[in-house]
Design a protein around this motif. Sequence first.
Motif, PDB file in Angstrom:
ATOM      1  N   VAL A  49       0.870  -1.169   0.000  1.00  0.00           N
ATOM      2  CA  VAL A  49       0.000   0.000   0.000  1.00  0.00           C
ATOM      3  C   VAL A  49       0.912   1.225   0.000  1.00  0.00           C
ATOM      4  O   VAL A  49       1.612   1.491   0.981  1.00  0.00           O
ATOM      5  N   ALA A  50       0.916   1.963  -1.102  1.00  0.00           N
ATOM      6  CA  ALA A  50       1.878   3.044  -1.298  1.00  0.00           C
ATOM      7  C   ALA A  50       1.420   4.350  -0.660  1.00  0.00           C
ATOM      8  O   ALA A  50       0.225   4.627  -0.576  1.00  0.00           O
ATOM      9  N   ASN A  51       2.395   5.146  -0.207  1.00  0.00           N
ATOM     10  CA  ASN A  51       2.181   6.538   0.173  1.00  0.00           C
ATOM     11  C   ASN A  51       1.152   6.711   1.283  1.00  0.00           C
ATOM     12  O   ASN A  51       0.225   7.500   1.179  1.00  0.00           O
ATOM     13  N   VAL A  52       1.335   5.978   2.375  1.00  0.00           N
ATOM     14  CA  VAL A  52       0.384   6.046   3.490  1.00  0.00           C
ATOM     15  C   VAL A  52       0.900   7.029   4.547  1.00  0.00           C
ATOM     16  O   VAL A  52       2.059   6.954   4.968  1.00  0.00           O
ATOM     17  N   ALA A  57       5.064   6.527   4.440  1.00  0.00           N
ATOM     18  CA  ALA A  57       5.823   5.344   4.019  1.00  0.00           C
ATOM     19  C   ALA A  57       4.926   4.461   3.165  1.00  0.00           C
ATOM     20  O   ALA A  57       3.695   4.639   3.117  1.00  0.00           O
ATOM     21  N   ASP A  58       5.553   3.504   2.475  1.00  0.00           N
ATOM     22  CA  ASP A  58       4.812   2.451   1.789  1.00  0.00           C
ATOM     23  C   ASP A  58       4.715   1.280   2.766  1.00  0.00           C
ATOM     24  O   ASP A  58       5.699   0.914   3.416  1.00  0.00           O
ATOM     25  N   LEU A  59       3.527   0.695   2.881  1.00  0.00           N
ATOM     26  CA  LEU A  59       3.308  -0.401   3.817  1.00  0.00           C
ATOM     27  C   LEU A  59       3.163  -1.721   3.068  1.00  0.00           C
ATOM     28  O   LEU A  59       2.290  -1.858   2.211  1.00  0.00           O
ATOM     29  N   ARG A  60       4.030  -2.677   3.393  1.00  0.00           N
ATOM     30  CA  ARG A  60       3.909  -4.015   2.807  1.00  0.00           C
ATOM     31  C   ARG A  60       3.317  -4.940   3.859  1.00  0.00           C
ATOM     32  O   ARG A  60       3.797  -5.007   5.005  1.00  0.00           O
ATOM     33  N   VAL A  61       2.259  -5.635   3.487  1.00  0.00           N
ATOM     34  CA  VAL A  61       1.577  -6.533   4.426  1.00  0.00           C
ATOM     35  C   VAL A  61       1.398  -7.887   3.766  1.00  0.00           C
ATOM     36  O   VAL A  61       0.975  -7.991   2.610  1.00  0.00           O
ATOM     37  N   GLU A  84       8.311   0.677   4.182  1.00  0.00           N
ATOM     38  CA  GLU A  84       9.343   0.848   3.175  1.00  0.00           C
ATOM     39  C   GLU A  84       9.332   2.295   2.689  1.00  0.00           C
ATOM     40  O   GLU A  84       8.294   2.947   2.657  1.00  0.00           O
ATOM     41  N   ASN A  85      10.510   2.783   2.296  1.00  0.00           N
ATOM     42  CA  ASN A  85      10.626   4.131   1.725  1.00  0.00           C
ATOM     43  C   ASN A  85      10.039   5.192   2.643  1.00  0.00           C
ATOM     44  O   ASN A  85       9.277   6.059   2.220  1.00  0.00           O
ATOM     45  N   ALA A  86      10.403   5.148   3.921  1.00  0.00           N
ATOM     46  CA  ALA A  86       9.898   6.138   4.877  1.00  0.00           C
ATOM     47  C   ALA A  86      10.412   7.529   4.514  1.00  0.00           C
ATOM     48  O   ALA A  86      11.573   7.699   4.137  1.00  0.00           O
ATOM     49  N   ARG A  87       9.551   8.533   4.633  1.00  0.00           N
ATOM     50  CA  ARG A  87       9.904   9.890   4.241  1.00  0.00           C
ATOM     51  C   ARG A  87       8.970  10.868   4.942  1.00  0.00           C
ATOM     52  O   ARG A  87       8.021  10.460   5.606  1.00  0.00           O
TER      53      ARG A  87
END
Length: 448
Positions: A264-267, A301-305, A290-293
Amino acid sequence: MSHLPPQTKTLGPCGPLRGTITVPGDKSISHRSLMLSALAVGESRVEGLLEGEDVLATAAAMRAMGAEIQRGADGIWRIHGVGVGGLRQPDTALEMGNSGTSTRLLMGLVASHAITATFTGDASLSGRPMGRVIEPLSAMGAAITASLGGRLPLMLRGLCPAVPITYTLPVASAQVKSAILLAGLNTPGITTVIEPVATRDHSERMLAGFGADLSVEQGPEGRIIQIRGEAELRPQQIVVPGDPSSAAFWLVAASVVPDSDILVANVGLNPTRTGVIAALRLMGADITEENARVVGGEPVADLRVRHATLRAIEVPTELTPSMIDEYPVLFVAAAFAEGRTVARGAHELRVKESDRIAAMRAALELCGVVCEEFEDGLAITGTGGAPIAGGATIASLLDHRIAMSLSVAALHARRPITIDDAAPVATSYPGFYASLDRLAADTAEQAA
């Protein structure tokens, strides 16, 4: 404001959920970006705005009170504000649809302007009490005439200059806090809100970003937020992160449907909004960042589940303010966990779009899940990862989160589940079912 006709939706078990999706812009930030941009002098630009019915109700109301708001072909919203104190008398009633956030925050804005506004809403919103906002705004000088029980329709006559107050929140509510702070924008002197339990802080972050004179301190009574009135707000460029409340449905769906793996991108990961992630991790969910900013002052961040075996927990009550909107889908996660999950301390669920405690108990029990209802929550005995029975028709009660939560439950049920009306989903997540189609091509789904 137009409303979609009822839409029956039937969903059944599906194969693994796989893929990458982007959820709609954060609803809380979207509302506030429109309101504050409308009070700034000059042009603000908002990218990634949630274009659901609730946020569009806010846009329509700000237009009715003088702001110029346009959506460009590039998807960027451009807002020319009227300045703090510059709101004009609306010609007609402000139609809020199903949006409690729009109603309560706009009541705060109007309260310190010398205008009168009538607020109306749909059947669901008209059944929700506004007393918690009426009390402090009345203390600031607003004259409010509400329907029986402090409900809509109501008429609010603002006072200018309004009276600054110091107000301690009796219950944790970001909407009440925000309404008072927004009223304080056009009130001489210093308006103070004390919250014994911290709630989402989007208003504080965004007010400071627009240039308001605002301070936040920790005191013995809790967080002390002060705003100096008669502010001058500067236009901003805003990028709205993805809504963690919308992401929560996919976090639970991927956790309970075997072999699933979703990014789930850009959360948005504002720490006042991540309680559901913390609760799911306590249950054993496999969620990685992932890709915390940082974007516009908000952590993202992007959340991988990935699918995981969930365990029952006693949900820590200190998480409640940071996940109040996510309880319905957390109840779904509990239905598939091993053991008996207990979630209490969530009294506010009784006065949301529906009574979400009673609604979720009724819905889950119809689907074969064992529940116990408390005044402030539920205890749910899970299946240990096995499918729930399903095979029921669920009343959404005009509540978008009930509809989406039971849609997630249907993905790992033995028999399909029918939602009597999925149209309210458009209030917060218009593309929800299209996203589900992309993630699960084999989802057994039909619309009637």
